[in-house]
Design a protein around this motif. Structure first.
Motif, PDB file in Angstrom:
ATOM      1  N   PRO A 180     -13.351  23.037 -16.306  1.00 12.69           N
ATOM      2  CA  PRO A 180     -13.258  24.462 -17.081  1.00 12.69           C
ATOM      3  C   PRO A 180     -14.577  24.701 -17.719  1.00 12.69           C
ATOM      4  O   PRO A 180     -14.744  25.913 -17.915  1.00 12.69           O
ATOM      5  N   LEU A 181     -15.349  23.754 -18.352  1.00 16.55           N
ATOM      6  CA  LEU A 181     -16.493  23.828 -18.935  1.00 16.55           C
ATOM      7  C   LEU A 181     -17.557  24.713 -18.101  1.00 16.55           C
ATOM      8  O   LEU A 181     -18.235  25.445 -18.411  1.00 16.55           O
ATOM      9  N   GLU A 182     -17.567  23.997 -16.859  1.00 20.34           N
ATOM     10  CA  GLU A 182     -18.461  24.562 -16.051  1.00 20.34           C
ATOM     11  C   GLU A 182     -18.245  26.004 -15.487  1.00 20.34           C
ATOM     12  O   GLU A 182     -19.031  26.709 -15.200  1.00 20.34           O
ATOM     13  N   ALA A 183     -16.990  26.146 -15.445  1.00 19.75           N
ATOM     14  CA  ALA A 183     -16.096  27.527 -14.853  1.00 19.75           C
ATOM     15  C   ALA A 183     -16.745  28.434 -15.745  1.00 19.75           C
ATOM     16  O   ALA A 183     -17.044  29.613 -15.302  1.00 19.75           O
ATOM     17  N   ALA A 184     -16.696  28.136 -17.159  1.00 17.44           N
ATOM     18  CA  ALA A 184     -16.890  29.293 -18.366  1.00 17.44           C
ATOM     19  C   ALA A 184     -18.315  29.363 -18.098  1.00 17.44           C
ATOM     20  O   ALA A 184     -18.946  30.576 -18.379  1.00 17.44           O
ATOM     21  N   ARG A 185     -19.325  28.497 -17.974  1.00 19.23           N
ATOM     22  CA  ARG A 185     -20.773  28.617 -17.967  1.00 19.23           C
ATOM     23  C   ARG A 185     -21.232  29.394 -16.596  1.00 19.23           C
ATOM     24  O   ARG A 185     -21.789  30.555 -16.666  1.00 19.23           O
ATOM     25  N   ASP A 186     -20.306  28.938 -15.542  1.00 21.04           N
ATOM     26  CA  ASP A 186     -20.504  29.976 -14.283  1.00 21.04           C
ATOM     27  C   ASP A 186     -20.019  31.417 -14.401  1.00 21.04           C
ATOM     28  O   ASP A 186     -20.736  32.496 -13.812  1.00 21.04           O
ATOM     29  N   LEU A 187     -19.123  31.769 -15.453  1.00 19.99           N
ATOM     30  CA  LEU A 187     -18.677  33.053 -15.653  1.00 19.99           C
ATOM     31  C   LEU A 187     -19.655  33.936 -16.961  1.00 19.99           C
ATOM     32  O   LEU A 187     -19.398  34.896 -17.255  1.00 19.99           O
ATOM     33  N   GLY A 188     -20.698  33.240 -17.268  1.00 15.58           N
ATOM     34  CA  GLY A 188     -21.559  33.706 -18.261  1.00 15.58           C
ATOM     35  C   GLY A 188     -21.542  33.163 -19.392  1.00 15.58           C
ATOM     36  O   GLY A 188     -22.332  33.780 -20.528  1.00 15.58           O
ATOM     37  N   ALA A 189     -20.381  32.381 -19.983  1.00 15.25           N
ATOM     38  CA  ALA A 189     -20.548  31.966 -21.411  1.00 15.25           C
ATOM     39  C   ALA A 189     -21.779  31.066 -21.770  1.00 15.25           C
ATOM     40  O   ALA A 189     -22.251  30.262 -20.909  1.00 15.25           O
ATOM     41  N   LYS A 190     -22.051  31.399 -22.888  1.00 13.86           N
ATOM     42  CA  LYS A 190     -23.231  30.706 -23.605  1.00 13.86           C
ATOM     43  C   LYS A 190     -22.589  29.235 -24.169  1.00 13.86           C
ATOM     44  O   LYS A 190     -21.376  29.487 -24.604  1.00 13.86           O
TER      45      LYS A 190
ATOM     46  N   ARG B 103     -14.891  39.568 -19.941  1.00 15.25           N
ATOM     47  CA  ARG B 103     -14.914  39.632 -21.316  1.00 15.25           C
ATOM     48  C   ARG B 103     -16.274  39.229 -21.974  1.00 15.25           C
ATOM     49  O   ARG B 103     -16.633  39.785 -23.033  1.00 15.25           O
ATOM     50  N   ILE B 104     -16.492  38.138 -21.427  1.00 13.48           N
ATOM     51  CA  ILE B 104     -17.983  37.458 -21.996  1.00 13.48           C
ATOM     52  C   ILE B 104     -19.137  38.381 -21.503  1.00 13.48           C
ATOM     53  O   ILE B 104     -20.015  38.560 -22.777  1.00 13.48           O
ATOM     54  N   ALA B 105     -18.940  39.034 -20.640  1.00  6.42           N
ATOM     55  CA  ALA B 105     -20.096  40.233 -20.374  1.00  6.42           C
ATOM     56  C   ALA B 105     -19.985  41.251 -21.102  1.00  6.42           C
ATOM     57  O   ALA B 105     -20.614  42.100 -20.959  1.00  6.42           O
ATOM     58  N   GLY B 106     -18.951  41.447 -22.135  1.00  8.70           N
ATOM     59  CA  GLY B 106     -18.842  42.393 -22.973  1.00  8.70           C
ATOM     60  C   GLY B 106     -18.467  43.841 -22.350  1.00  8.70           C
ATOM     61  O   GLY B 106     -18.807  45.099 -23.022  1.00  8.70           O
ATOM     62  N   ARG B 107     -17.763  43.643 -21.420  1.00 10.37           N
ATOM     63  CA  ARG B 107     -17.090  44.936 -20.826  1.00 10.37           C
ATOM     64  C   ARG B 107     -15.989  45.497 -21.759  1.00 10.37           C
ATOM     65  O   ARG B 107     -15.440  44.874 -22.311  1.00 10.37           O
ATOM     66  N   ASP B 108     -15.780  46.773 -21.339  1.00 12.86           N
ATOM     67  CA  ASP B 108     -14.885  47.579 -22.156  1.00 12.86           C
ATOM     68  C   ASP B 108     -13.513  47.057 -21.924  1.00 12.86           C
ATOM     69  O   ASP B 108     -13.235  46.972 -20.751  1.00 12.86           O
TER      70      ASP B 108
END
Lengths: 285, 346, 258
Positions: A180-190, B103-108
């Protein structure tokens, strides 16, 4: 000799439960009963009065509030520090983390009094903390309020509680799996977003355990404020001890003790509710 | 391929003592559905994780859509991954899982809701949008993972053993669904698998890896019909391998000659069990004894022991029509259609 | 970027380690240095404070009491804790978690409250305070450690082993002696050592239940309240070495890592 499994289980539990019942449950229940008794001619006298609680609310509400504030400060700092250290151990550093963990575990069970007086020596005007700060050029002359102040109590008890808070949080972090941590990173989370959105909510239970113990033990401590708190830092524990030992008024001391426990319980329930609120994702529902 | 979407140049990965991936080049075109196929430990997952940005390569460069992304982490690449075991956020609902990336990408927020609903419909999960992952079946979790990655509109979707955790029946159904999904959104998919059947069914290109190297790539038919090595022949489908000798560009087998350019020496002739014919009508034929006949459901599996002691497996449809088969212990003649034979190094 | 965050984390880790260990290190350091005020500069190295401590008859009395209490508490909590852990391992998780939540209450609450409850109880019953009242008072907060650690191992125990031992004709006692005990022995000893460390270090509950007697921690307390006695660092160091040494041994035996 053949006993049913249920009987064998009950027999196995009986020594531990007997110890628990005779030397914890019974004395605690007795102490609760005593809160409704009175002292007559230096003797405990059975009665049913709420006078002790009334006196507690009259005389000690301020001390109770002060104690809860200090304990809350200690618990918050300890939990935050313990989380950061556990995070370091779990996610950042291999060998270094193991050294910290081993140090925390090895000092977990030992040296309650020694730790307190070590801080007493370190925080004094001639102590090593001031010496270090002067040597580093951060201050010109010793900070006098380091010792005999609420700050000293906070520092000392944070140090004492840290290993106790570290263990549950580390166990919680170990239960957080990698994908899940890698998935979050993959989705763009810092990294901080991953910590906030994925890591923290998953170790909510262990955060609460750590917070609870780091709150309860300091809330009832009287040795630390006595040794490093100075004359201004009187915590409930000091009053309770004084009521029992100095003024021989067990009923009132007991009433103060149970009021403190109840207040702590309320704080913990509130803390758990806030934690659940803060860490349960609500968006998109 | 004039304008590949993904271009790997000289990519390799070395851990302290082991070379997980040897330097290799790979190109993937827009719209491809590529399978990285190989046994466990062949480096396929390492390669996928390098493409996704989870592992920095030891050497080489990765380009996506003409842009060098070698130094970028997964959060900065326009690739998204469906993890082995899915890696769903256990404390978030299905909708929250899918909506997390936007959401993380900050979309509306309204935009996010629309996207999530579109994805829920795409993977048929509208009914369970407010459930937590733990309350879902394996197939549903798989679809959440897909939707969560696809909502990001990745230029490449990476899938790490996407079907490994599912039971056989569900796996077949999900294969169909994945295929339909690929067709519907027209994206580029790269997935890792150790299951050759899955690779053949899903992919339009299969990249076969062995011990950190790409040993063959091509269409499913290519790698099945024309295996480039003994490893590929045995890894992809069942194969009979008959030892033979090549001399002057021809391999002598079955009383005939098979044209096969290459140096003289020992070789193996590969033929699939379902390509072997019964009866001696083919120019290349072998004689042997039927030693085993097993009913396998859709087909019969016959084992024929040749005169030199080698055993050959033959598959026949198990349907009612067709010539009567000889019994076990009877002599039998086998034909090897030249077009179905390939020659590999031993 | 990655390098910088690595530096920050390493610095934080170093600071945490210094914070955790420096008070303890300083106590040991000053127990060996000439400066009687336990301040810098420390002066030369000396064993003088240990000489002073060993020349104090109170120390030997306190040590004797601490030894008796610790050994008795260790032995009894090993037995009661292990029996309970084994029973819990065979119960359902609901029962086990409930019982564990119950018996670990004494270590979650402030020790002062329990100490006063026990002291009030003993005095109401007219029991004379002494080692006989300290030992059971310790058991109530040492046995939870044994239960927790041994249960953690027992619940991961492959129960099929026990079934196969029974299948081969072993009775309950034989199974315990020949199968269970050899497997859990290191954990058992480690957990007992943890309980002993906790008991050896306890001050508050001992103080209120021992009456006129003295243990090592209550002796430290006495020295703290009197005029500065530099041999307190020597005494503190001995208590630290004993509890930390016991804990390290326990950690090694149980392979407990949190």
């Amino acid at each position: 000799m053949s006993l049913s499994p249920a009987t064998r289980r009950a027999l196995g539990l009986s020594p531990a439960l007997a110890i628990f019942g005779l030397f914890f449950a019974l004395p605690m229940a007795y102490l609760l009963v005593v809160t409704f008794w009175r002292i007559k001619r230096y003797r405990l006298t059975p009665d049913f009065t709420l006078g002790n609680y009334a006196d507690v609310f009259g005389d000690y509400l301020h001390a109770l509030g002060f104690t809860l504030a200090i304990a809350l400060t200690i618990a918050l700092i300890t939990t935050a520090l313990a989380f950061a250290i556990a995070y370091l151990i779990r996610f950042r550093s291999g060998l270094f983390g193991q050294i910290i963990l081993l140090s925390a575990l090895a000092t977990l069970f030992g040296g309650y009094l020694v730790k307190i007086y070590a801080w007493k020596a370190m925080l004094g005007a001639q102590g090593s903390v001031n010496l270090l700060l002067i040597t580093l050029g951060l201050i010109d002359e010793p900070i006098s309020w380091l010792l005999y102040s609420p700050a000293a109590v906070v520092i000392t008890l944070v140090h004492f509680m840290l290993p106790f808070a570290l263990l549950p949080i580390l166990a919680g972090l170990r239960g957080v799996s990698e994908a899940p941590l890698e998935a979050a990173r993959d989705l763009g989370a810092k990294p901080w977003q991953i910590t906030r959105d994925i890591v923290l909510p998953q170790c909510r239970g262990s955060l609460f355990s750590a917070f609870s113990i780091a709150f309860l033990i300091p809330a009832g401590d009287y040795v630390t404020p006595r040794l490093v708190g100075g004359p201004e830092t009187f915590m409930v524990g000091n009053f309770i001890e004084n009521l029992f030992v100095g003024r021989m008024n067990a009923p009132m001391g007991a009433a103060l003790a149970f009021t403190t426990l109840l207040a702590c319980g309320i704080v913990l329930v509130a803390a758990n509710w806030l934690l659940a609120r803060a860490l349960t994702p609500k968006w998109g529902r | 391929m004039s304008d590949p979407l993904l271009r790997l140049r000289n990519i390799s990965k070395r851990y302290r003592e082991t070379q997980a991936v040897h330097p290799l080049d790979l190109e993937v075109g827009r719209g491809d559905f590529v399978a990285l196929l190989g046994p466990s430990g062949c480096g396929k997952t390492t390669l996928l994780r390098m493409i996704g940005g989870f592992l920095p390569p030891s050497t080489g460069s990765i380009e996506i859509g003409g842009q060098d992304v070698t130094a970028l982490g997964p959060e900065k690449r326009n690739t998204n991954m469906v993890f082995q075991g899915y890696g769903l956020f256990p404390h978030m609902t299905v909708a929250q899982n899918i909506g997390y990336g936007p959401r993380i990408a900050g979309r509306d927020p309204e935009q996010i809701d629309l996207e999530v609903v579109r994805m829920l419909n795409l993977v048929h999960l509208g009914a369970v949008a407010d459930r937590l992952p733990a309350a879902l079946s394996g197939g549903q979790q798989q679809r959440v993972a897909l939707a969560r990655a696809l909502v990001m509109r990745p230029s490449i979707l990476l899938l790490d053993e996407p079907l490994a955790a599912l039971d056989l029946k569900l796996r077949k159904a999900m294969q169909d669904e994945l295929k339909a999904l690929h067709k519907a959104i027209g994206g580029t998919f790269i997935f890792v698998t150790h299951d050759q059947g899955e690779a053949i069914d899903l992919a339009n290109r299969i990249v076969i890896m062995e011990a950190g190297r790409i040993v063959q790539q091509g269409t499913p038919e290519d790698v099945y019909r024309r295996p480039a090595s003994r490893f590929v022949a045995s890894f992809v489908g069942d194969a009979n391998m008959l030892p033979a000798v090549r001399k002057g560009g021809e391999v002598a087998i079955g009383g005939g000659r098979l044209p096969s350019p290459g140096p003289d020496g020992a070789v193996l002739v590969v033929i699939r069990p379902d390509d072997v014919t019964l009866g001696g009508a083919e120019p290349l034929s072998l004689a042997g004894t039927l030693t085993e006949s097993r009913f396998m459901g859709p087909y019969l599996r016959l084992v024929v022991t040749l005169a030199d002691g080698a055993a050959l497996t033959v598959h026949r449809p198990s349907g009612v029509d067709g010539p009567a088969l000889p019994g076990v212990g009877d002599a039998i003649a086998l034909g090897l259609p030249a077009a179905a034979c390939s020659v590999v190094a031993p | 970027m990655i390098a910088r965050s690595q530096v920050v984390w390493t610095a934080f880790g170093a600071a945490a380690l210094v914070f955790l260990l420096s008070p303890l290190v300083l106590v040991v350091f000053f127990s060996l240095s000439e400066n009687a005020n336990a301040t810098f500069p420390p002066g030369g190295m000396t064993l003088h404070w240990y000489d002073v401590l060993f020349g104090n008859p109170d120390f030997w009395k306190a040590l004797g009491n601490s030894a008796i209490i610790t050994l008795c508490v260790g032995l009894v909590s090993m037995i009661s804790g292990t029996l309970a852990a084994m029973a819990l391992a065979r119960s359902g998780p609901k029962v086990a978690n409930g019982v564990i939540a119950l018996v670990t209450m004494p270590i979650m609450l402030p020790p002062l409250v329990l100490a006063l409850a026990l002291a009030t109880g003993y005095s109401s019953l007219g029991l004379p305070l002494g080692l006989a009242t300290v030992i059971p008072s310790h058991l109530v907060f040492t046995q939870p450690f044994v239960i927790l650690v041994v249960y953690a191992q027992m619940s991961g125990f492959n129960m099929a082993i026990l079934d196969s031992a029974r299948d081969l004709g072993a009775g309950p006692w034989t199974i315990f002696r020949t199968v269970i005990l050899p497997i859990i022995r290191p954990t058992l000893i480690g957990a007992t050592l943890m309980a002993m460390a906790v008991s050896l270090d306890d001050f508050i509950i001992t103080y209120f239940t021992i009456g006129g007697g003295m243990t090592l921690p209550t002796m430290i307390w006495g020295m703290l309240r009197k005029a500065l006695d530099p041999s307190i660092n020597a005494l503190g160091s001995l208590v630290l070495v004993a509890t930390i040494g016991t804990s390290l041994l326990a950690l090694r035996l149980t392979r407990y890592r949190g």
